[in-house]
Design an enzyme around this catalytic site. Structure first.
Site, short mmCIF file in Angstrom:
data_model
loop_
_atom_site.label_atom_id
_atom_site.label_comp_id
_atom_site.label_asym_id
_atom_site.label_seq_id
_atom_site.Cartn_x
_atom_site.Cartn_y
_atom_site.Cartn_z
N HIS A 82 43.90 -20.47 -16.26
CA HIS A 82 43.00 -19.32 -16.41
C HIS A 82 43.58 -18.12 -15.68
O HIS A 82 44.06 -18.23 -14.56
CB HIS A 82 41.61 -19.64 -15.85
CG HIS A 82 40.64 -18.54 -16.07
ND1 HIS A 82 39.94 -18.40 -17.25
CD2 HIS A 82 40.29 -17.48 -15.29
CE1 HIS A 82 39.18 -17.32 -17.16
NE2 HIS A 82 39.38 -16.74 -15.99
N ASP A 161 26.15 -18.58 -17.38
CA ASP A 161 27.15 -17.57 -17.01
C ASP A 161 27.16 -16.44 -18.03
O ASP A 161 27.27 -15.26 -17.69
CB ASP A 161 28.54 -18.20 -16.90
CG ASP A 161 29.60 -17.12 -16.72
OD1 ASP A 161 29.55 -16.43 -15.68
OD2 ASP A 161 30.42 -16.90 -17.63
N ARG A 168 25.32 -8.68 -15.17
CA ARG A 168 26.18 -8.09 -14.12
C ARG A 168 26.93 -6.88 -14.66
O ARG A 168 27.12 -5.89 -13.96
CB ARG A 168 27.19 -9.14 -13.63
CG ARG A 168 26.57 -10.20 -12.73
CD ARG A 168 27.51 -11.38 -12.56
NE ARG A 168 28.77 -11.02 -11.96
CZ ARG A 168 29.93 -11.65 -12.19
NH1 ARG A 168 29.97 -12.69 -12.99
NH2 ARG A 168 31.01 -11.26 -11.61
N SER A 183 31.52 -17.72 -11.80
CA SER A 183 31.55 -17.46 -13.24
C SER A 183 32.77 -18.14 -13.88
O SER A 183 32.67 -18.87 -14.87
CB SER A 183 31.59 -15.94 -13.45
OG SER A 183 32.00 -15.60 -14.74
N LYS A 187 32.92 -22.07 -16.18
CA LYS A 187 33.46 -22.25 -17.53
C LYS A 187 34.59 -23.27 -17.53
O LYS A 187 34.74 -24.06 -18.45
CB LYS A 187 33.94 -20.90 -18.07
CG LYS A 187 32.77 -20.00 -18.47
CD LYS A 187 33.20 -18.64 -18.92
CE LYS A 187 33.71 -17.81 -17.78
NZ LYS A 187 33.38 -16.40 -17.80
N1 URA Z 1 36.11 -13.26 -15.62
C1 URA Z 1 35.01 -14.07 -15.72
O1 URA Z 1 34.97 -15.00 -16.51
N2 URA Z 1 33.97 -13.81 -14.90
C2 URA Z 1 33.97 -12.81 -13.99
O2 URA Z 1 32.99 -12.67 -13.28
C3 URA Z 1 35.10 -11.98 -13.91
C4 URA Z 1 36.17 -12.23 -14.74
#
Ligand code: URA
Length: 439
Positions: A82, A161, A168, A183, A187
């Site tokens: 990621h 999320d 947000r 967050s 995932k």
């Molecule tokens: N990428 C994400 O998935 N979440 C965040 O809060 C910031 C970047």
């Protein structure tokens, strides 16, 4: 329990229990807690922070809020990767095929562009015919058959999320380390991999602007992963300079293909090899040096390029794009952005470059915006390069002629030319493994 009391507690800097966070997540997801109370809590969290236990509790609750991908039917150790988001970051398109070509299954769920940063799914959709929306059965069967699949996130993966992120985004509460960590990791946990390699970007084009904050974010994410039984490794990489030379969807896919052919820009190839080697190492393929040799070999012997062709074919894209870049289509307008004076490029502010590319059509200004896949920018000069007055610094591509002047305005503020050669900081700035930080 009342939401009012939970907001009040966090407002006063008192840590929240698992049960209180659970009350918030469950209530917000099912619609019992309104946006205004959720916004108030997010702002209190933004201002007063979450401790490590609260961050890890929030991550678990968001990861468990929807479906989870079960990768157990795919043999071997599954490693996910990621990036926290950057400009010109097309590493997944190179790393995925390299790792799969080395025999490690790649089951990757990716996102779309966010703000000035690009997203893998938009890039892949610039390949004519390429399908990113797959059922979970198709996704798993592709991984079993060809060793790789890259798809958009299923609708119900970490839905808490998704809902909280959207809030947000409009309440100025994105840039908080605990919220970003939970967050991202929620995932990753819901995506089912055994191990996770994180590329935490730092600098003007990243969410985290300083190495210190990036290290903090990396350490929290590694701790969460390890605590939940996933081997997790993070590398902190520079995002003061965009990665590679191209920004924009089809331009970036072309650069990724060049890299798989062994003809990519040095910084991009270097980072892709490092991330691939770390993923192979976490998958048990050998020590780091052995894995680095395997990754390089997958480029040299053409097996990684072949894997990318297999991926395109399997997801209904036109594999001929690999040899014939004209199949991506061509922007109607091309503009050469030139140096105003002699000197050295001191900086091209990376976030502004992302914004200029978005203005040209490569990203979404609103959720409804349509992407122009051929739009974007290719840099002819990067930080530290010498330039002469009127020399081309960047080439702008767009189908919308009116956007060119707006993009030029942004670039005029972003490009700094100086008389003496500046010092470039390294691409790899630090790494975080379980329990150790290497700077
Ligand atoms: N990428 C994400 O998935 N979440 C965040 O809060 C910031 C970047």
């Amino acid at each position: 329990m009342r939401m009012y009391e939970i907001i009040e507690k966090k407002r006063d800097g008192i840590p929240l229990s698992f049960e209180e966070l659970q009350f918030f997540i469950n209530g917000y997801c099912c619609g019992d807690i309104p946006d205004y109370q959720a916004s108030a809590l997010l702002m209190a969290i933004f201002l007063n922070g979450l401790n490590e236990k609260e961050t890890s509790d929030l991550t678990i609750l968001m990861a468990n809020s929807g479906d989870k991908v079960d990768l157990s039917s795919i043999p071997g150790i599954k490693v996910d990767k990621h990036s926290t988001g950057g400009v010109g970051d097309k590493t997944t398109l190179v790393v995925g095929p390299i790792v799969a070509a080395c025999g490690v299954p790649v089951a990757k769920m990716s996102g779309r562009g966010l703000g000035h940063t690009g997203g893998t799914i938009d890039k892949l959709e610039s390949i004519p015919g390429f399908k990113t929306s797959l059922s979970i059965e198709e996704f798993l069967s592709n991984v079993k058959e060809i060793g790789i699949s890259i798809a958009g996130q299923t609708g119900n993966l970490a839905p808490a999320d998704k809902k909280i992120y959207a809030l947000r985004d409009v309440t100025a509460t994105v840039n908080n380390i605990s919220l970003i960590a939970s967050s991202i990791m929620s995932k990753k946990l819901a995506s089912g991999a055994d191990s996770i390699v994180l590329d935490v970007k730092t600098g003007s084009g990243a969410f985290m602007k300083t190495v210190e904050d990036s290290l903090h974010l990396a350490r929290i994410m590694v701790d969460i992963g390890e605590r939940l039984g996933k081997k997790t490794y993070a590398v902190i990489t520079d995002m003061d300079v965009p990665l590679g030379n191209s920004v924009g969807n089809s331009l970036e896919v072309i650069e990724a293909i060049d890299t798989l052919k062994g003809k990519g820009p040095y910084d991009l190839e270097n980072l892709c090899l490092i991330l691939s080697a770390r993923m192979l190492e976490k998958a048990g393929k050998g020590n780091y040096e052995e894995c680095m040799r395997m990754a390089k070999n997958a480029i040299d012997d053409g097996s990684a390029l072949k894997k990318f062709r297999d991926l395109i074919e399997k997801q209904s894209g036109n594999p001929l794009v690999i040899e014939d870049y004209t199949l991506f289509g061509k922007a109607r307008f091309v503009f050469e952005y030139r140096a105003k004076n002699d000197g050295f490029i001191e900086a091209i502010k990376t976030d502004s470059l992302g914004i200029a590319s978005m203005i040209l059509g490569a990203g979404r200004e609103t959720k409804e915006s349509q992407i122009d896949y051929t739009a974007g920018i290719t840099l002819q000069k990067k930080t530290c390069d010498r330039v002469s007055k009127d020399e081309v610094i960047a080439i702008l591509y767009t189908d919308n002629q009116e956007s060119i002047n707006k993009a030029i305005e942004v670039l005029n503020c972003a490009v700094k030319i100086t008389a003496s050669a500046p010092v470039l900081r390294p691409l790899i700035l630090a790494s975080v493994d379980s329990g150790s930080i290497n700077v």
